[in-house]
Write an enzyme that holds these catalytic residues in place. Structure first.
Site, PDB file in Angstrom:
ATOM      1  N   GLY A  56      27.091  40.989  47.253  1.00 14.50           N
ATOM      2  CA  GLY A  56      27.826  41.953  47.927  1.00 14.50           C
ATOM      3  C   GLY A  56      27.288  41.918  49.332  1.00 14.50           C
ATOM      4  O   GLY A  56      26.194  41.464  49.892  1.00 14.50           O
ATOM      5  N   CYS A  87      21.426  37.608  44.185  1.00 19.85           N
ATOM      6  CA  CYS A  87      21.498  37.955  45.751  1.00 19.85           C
ATOM      7  C   CYS A  87      21.462  39.372  45.996  1.00 19.85           C
ATOM      8  O   CYS A  87      20.374  40.136  45.579  1.00 19.85           O
ATOM      9  CB  CYS A  87      22.711  37.245  46.477  1.00 19.85           C
ATOM     10  SG  CYS A  87      22.514  37.290  48.200  1.00 19.85           S
ATOM     11  N   TYR A  88      22.583  39.947  46.389  1.00 18.99           N
ATOM     12  CA  TYR A  88      22.361  41.488  46.599  1.00 18.99           C
ATOM     13  C   TYR A  88      22.056  42.073  45.323  1.00 18.99           C
ATOM     14  O   TYR A  88      21.013  43.225  45.004  1.00 18.99           O
ATOM     15  CB  TYR A  88      23.724  42.012  47.251  1.00 18.99           C
ATOM     16  CG  TYR A  88      23.956  43.559  47.085  1.00 18.99           C
ATOM     17  CD1 TYR A  88      23.219  44.392  48.414  1.00 18.99           C
ATOM     18  CD2 TYR A  88      24.552  44.364  46.355  1.00 18.99           C
ATOM     19  CE1 TYR A  88      23.291  45.563  48.347  1.00 18.99           C
ATOM     20  CE2 TYR A  88      24.476  45.736  46.336  1.00 18.99           C
ATOM     21  CZ  TYR A  88      24.154  46.431  47.277  1.00 18.99           C
ATOM     22  OH  TYR A  88      23.925  47.636  47.491  1.00 18.99           O
ATOM     23  N   HIS A 111      22.814  31.589  44.790  1.00 20.53           N
ATOM     24  CA  HIS A 111      23.877  31.871  44.094  1.00 20.53           C
ATOM     25  C   HIS A 111      24.409  30.478  43.112  1.00 20.53           C
ATOM     26  O   HIS A 111      24.363  29.515  43.298  1.00 20.53           O
ATOM     27  CB  HIS A 111      25.225  31.670  44.970  1.00 20.53           C
ATOM     28  CG  HIS A 111      25.210  32.948  45.847  1.00 20.53           C
ATOM     29  ND1 HIS A 111      26.009  33.930  45.373  1.00 20.53           N
ATOM     30  CD2 HIS A 111      24.858  33.175  47.076  1.00 20.53           C
ATOM     31  CE1 HIS A 111      25.745  35.053  46.333  1.00 20.53           C
ATOM     32  NE2 HIS A 111      25.274  34.650  47.340  1.00 20.53           N
ATOM     33  N   GLU A 131      26.473  30.305  40.919  1.00 24.84           N
ATOM     34  CA  GLU A 131      27.694  30.106  40.331  1.00 24.84           C
ATOM     35  C   GLU A 131      28.421  29.041  41.325  1.00 24.84           C
ATOM     36  O   GLU A 131      29.390  28.668  40.858  1.00 24.84           O
ATOM     37  CB  GLU A 131      28.523  31.564  40.438  1.00 24.84           C
ATOM     38  CG  GLU A 131      28.860  32.098  41.707  1.00 24.84           C
ATOM     39  CD  GLU A 131      27.539  32.812  42.442  1.00 24.84           C
ATOM     40  OE1 GLU A 131      26.471  32.886  41.880  1.00 24.84           O
ATOM     41  OE2 GLU A 131      27.813  33.702  42.989  1.00 24.84           O
ATOM     42  N   SER A 157      60.880  30.937  36.422  1.00 29.69           N
ATOM     43  CA  SER A 157      60.989  30.387  37.888  1.00 29.69           C
ATOM     44  C   SER A 157      60.790  28.747  37.495  1.00 29.69           C
ATOM     45  O   SER A 157      61.294  28.205  38.440  1.00 29.69           O
ATOM     46  CB  SER A 157      59.814  30.785  38.788  1.00 29.69           C
ATOM     47  OG  SER A 157      58.468  30.494  38.340  1.00 29.69           O
ATOM     48  N   GLY A 158      60.344  28.446  36.414  1.00 30.84           N
ATOM     49  CA  GLY A 158      60.068  26.928  36.211  1.00 30.84           C
ATOM     50  C   GLY A 158      58.679  26.719  36.575  1.00 30.84           C
ATOM     51  O   GLY A 158      57.973  25.504  36.346  1.00 30.84           O
ATOM     52  N   GLY A 159      57.939  27.729  37.111  1.00 32.13           N
ATOM     53  CA  GLY A 159      56.283  27.478  37.469  1.00 32.13           C
ATOM     54  C   GLY A 159      55.632  27.646  36.190  1.00 32.13           C
ATOM     55  O   GLY A 159      56.150  28.189  35.016  1.00 32.13           O
ATOM     56  N   ASP A 179      52.971  29.856  35.247  1.00 29.94           N
ATOM     57  CA  ASP A 179      52.743  31.004  34.752  1.00 29.94           C
ATOM     58  C   ASP A 179      53.964  31.514  33.783  1.00 29.94           C
ATOM     59  O   ASP A 179      53.671  31.875  32.747  1.00 29.94           O
ATOM     60  CB  ASP A 179      52.165  32.302  35.484  1.00 29.94           C
ATOM     61  CG  ASP A 179      51.127  31.693  36.437  1.00 29.94           C
ATOM     62  OD1 ASP A 179      50.280  31.104  36.176  1.00 29.94           O
ATOM     63  OD2 ASP A 179      50.929  32.004  37.537  1.00 29.94           O
ATOM     64  N   SER A 180      55.034  31.687  34.394  1.00 30.38           N
ATOM     65  CA  SER A 180      56.083  32.191  33.669  1.00 30.38           C
ATOM     66  C   SER A 180      56.346  31.365  32.413  1.00 30.38           C
ATOM     67  O   SER A 180      57.000  31.680  31.393  1.00 30.38           O
ATOM     68  CB  SER A 180      57.215  32.511  34.481  1.00 30.38           C
ATOM     69  OG  SER A 180      57.741  31.418  35.267  1.00 30.38           O
ATOM     70  N   LYS A 188      44.019  31.046  36.369  1.00 29.44           N
ATOM     71  CA  LYS A 188      44.979  30.001  36.235  1.00 29.44           C
ATOM     72  C   LYS A 188      44.628  28.787  35.582  1.00 29.44           C
ATOM     73  O   LYS A 188      45.506  28.305  34.614  1.00 29.44           O
ATOM     74  CB  LYS A 188      45.211  29.594  37.788  1.00 29.44           C
ATOM     75  CG  LYS A 188      46.431  28.791  37.874  1.00 29.44           C
ATOM     76  CD  LYS A 188      47.698  29.558  38.541  1.00 29.44           C
ATOM     77  CE  LYS A 188      48.928  28.480  38.666  1.00 29.44           C
ATOM     78  NZ  LYS A 188      49.833  29.428  39.040  1.00 29.44           N
TER      79      LYS A 188
END
Ligand code: XMP
Length: 510
Positions: A55, A82-83, A169, A171, A223-225, A227-228, A366
């Site tokens: 942070g 870290c923090y 870090h 990650e 939408s054709g994308g 996620d949907s 995603k």
């Protein structure tokens, strides 16, 4: 099904989502909680362990985020990053102070005491540091396990209480053995069991959707994308044709897009209605130049059209949305407000039509949605599609939108995308497109002076759209695309390539 998580406690790090993703990649469910989440709530989740994120604050600053000190009595393992490490050291009675030398970037870590946390990891390796403060005195019961040039306590632990702290870090990809260190914490220290696999997730979600929806019907705007589409295929698997999908053509789509999306969605077996509302949208956009105004008109018109269609669906009680975990986390924010971002296209609709939201991907990133898509048998060319904004080409035509300019932009854009695919660039790029500028420029074609339109090309690399860098094409490729656009698209006399990063620029031009 309730899953025991590894909880990432968010102190405002830019990497907080990355930590959770890494844990899930290891096969263990992970959730992010705000740093002042009540201990009751944390206990209720029965976490395998807690990870305190980094942070921007200093533990000594007045408004430093510090958790309830009783968190150390939960009997749950804690890893501070870290923090997060400084929080543990400070709250348990150690000392944290400003470093003489700030440490940013690569540093060499040297292990001075072996421990479970270093299982299978060598004594020296590179890590990624990013801090100004450092621990100078350890709390009682802690010892130093590793050092770096500027951090005399780069890894600390109280192994009997199962508390660990990393000044670096783990990650980020720049830390060697970062994944192994996290795995050692999650499996070795916390004793977690594998509980996160996308195949199981699908089975559980299908069951849950059936229970939630009951006999009701669900409507979705596609939408054709990615996620949907994936969300609809999942819900279709759960409730069959009680799902009603609508694809609204607002006249601002790319060349051949409506046909392509329709073909794709039908091939997936989705119950689909395609609505051509392009005349209405283009009529309403006439004479409008301001980008925000365009967005507003498109949003409102979309709701109107969708509402008109959805009213005909008997028994519709739910609206399906492809909300992702980053939307949920981001809109909750570090300040703890719980406002969730509503989909730009259908905001306001649920209240108006008394619909409940169905958001099966609220907990997913995603890449996880893509993986589910793959498991559900959705073709990779759909899953690999570049993002496309809801308001479509309206925000890629600067100034007024009209049919003639739409046609010019569509042709230029499709040449660019075709060449990207043909030359193997498409899948390496987050997003690429053409923009039509609201100016004309002088040229000479044959012996004639011309005064024609300007197309800007944009291609960026990114992992989430929040930051982005322009893609370095070979000059020959750009040259080839320029030639094709000017030769094949009537009315274009000049092509430029956008070399702005985000920030300070955005991806779209608007
Ligand atoms: P900017 O231009 O803000 O865009 O850097 C970041 C990402 O968001 C996409 N974008 C949108 N997506 N509806 C969407 O679904 C929208 O209204 C919208 N506006 C921008 C943009 O294409 C990029 O991927």
């Amino acid at each position: 099904m309730k899953r025991r998580p590894v909880l990432v406690v968010n102190f405002g790090s830019q990497y907080v989502q990355l930590i959770a993703r890494r844990i899930r990649e290891l096969g263990v469910y992970s959730e992010i909680v705000h740093w002042d989440t009540l201990l009751e709530e944390i206990r209720g989740k029965e976490p395998y362990g807690l990870i305190f994120s980094g942070g921007p604050a200093s533990v000594y600053s007045e408004d430093a985020p510090l958790p309830d000190p009783n968190i150390y009595d939960l009997g749950v393992p804690i890893l501070g990053i870290c923090y997060g490490l400084q929080v543990i050291a400070y709250q348990l009675g150690g000392k944290v102070e400003k470093s003489d030398h700030q440490e940013y970037g690569r540093a060499r870590l040297r292990v001075i005491k072996r421990d479970t946390i270093f299982e299978g990891i060598p004594d020296e390796f590179d890590v990624w540091m990013s801090h100004a403060d450092k621990v100078s005195d350890l709390p009682e019961g802690f010892e130093t396990l590793a050092i770096s040039d500027n951090s005399p306590h780069a890894v600390i632990a109280s192994s009997d209480r199962r508390f660990y702290g990393f000044q670096f870090h783990p990650e980020v990809v720049h830390t060697a053995y970062g994944k192994e260190l996290l795995a050692n914490f999650v499996y070795g220290v916390c004793g977690a069991h594998r509980n996160w696999e996308m195949g199981d997730f699908i089975e559980e979600k299908v069951k849950e959707i059936r229970e939630t929806v009951g006999d009701a019907h669900v409507i979705a705007a596609l939408s054709g994308g990615v996620d949907s589409t994936v969300a609809s295929v999942l819900v279709h698997r759960a409730i069959g044709d009680r799902l009603h999908c609508f694809f609204i053509d607002h006249g601002l789509l790319r060349l051949g897009e409506r046909e392509e999306v329709e073909k794709n969605l039908r091939a997936l077996g989705l119950p689909l209605k395609v609505v051509d509302a392009s005349d209405l949208f283009l009529e309403r956009l006439k004479g409008v130049e301001d980008p925000e105004e365009k967005r507003k008109i498109i949003g409102n018109t979309f709701i109107k059209v969708f509402e008109r269609e959805a009213r005909n669906v008997e028994g519709a009680e739910f609206l399906l949305q492809g909300t992702l975990y980053p939307d949920v986390v981001e809109s909750a924010g570090i300040k703890g407000s719980a406002k969730i971002k509503t989909h730009h296209n259908v905001g306001g609709l649920p209240e108006k039509m008394h619909l409940k939201l169905l958001e099966p991907f609220r907990e997913l990133f995603k890449d996880e949605v893509r993986e589910i898509g793959k498991l559900l048998g959705i073709p990779t060319d759909i899953l690999g599609r570049h993002p496309f904004p809801g308001p479509g080409l309206a925000i890629r035509i600067l100034g007024e939108v009209n049919r003639e300019d739409l046609e010019v932009l569509r042709k230029a854009d499709s040449i660019f995308i075709e060449e990207l695919k043909r030359n193997g660039f498409y899948d390496r790029i987050w997003q690429a497109f053409a923009v039509l500028l609201p100016i004309r420029s002088v040229g000479v074609m044959g012996d004639v002076r011309t005064y024609e339109k300007v197309i800007a090309l944009r291609a960026v690399e990114s992992t989430d759209g929040m930051t982005a860098d322009w893609y370095r094409f070979p000059y020959d490729f750009l040259d080839h695309v320029m030639r094709r656009i000017i030769n094949e698209v009537r009315g274009v006399g000049r092509v430029v390539y956008d070399v702005s990063s985000k920030p300070p620029s955005t991806i779209e031009w608007e």
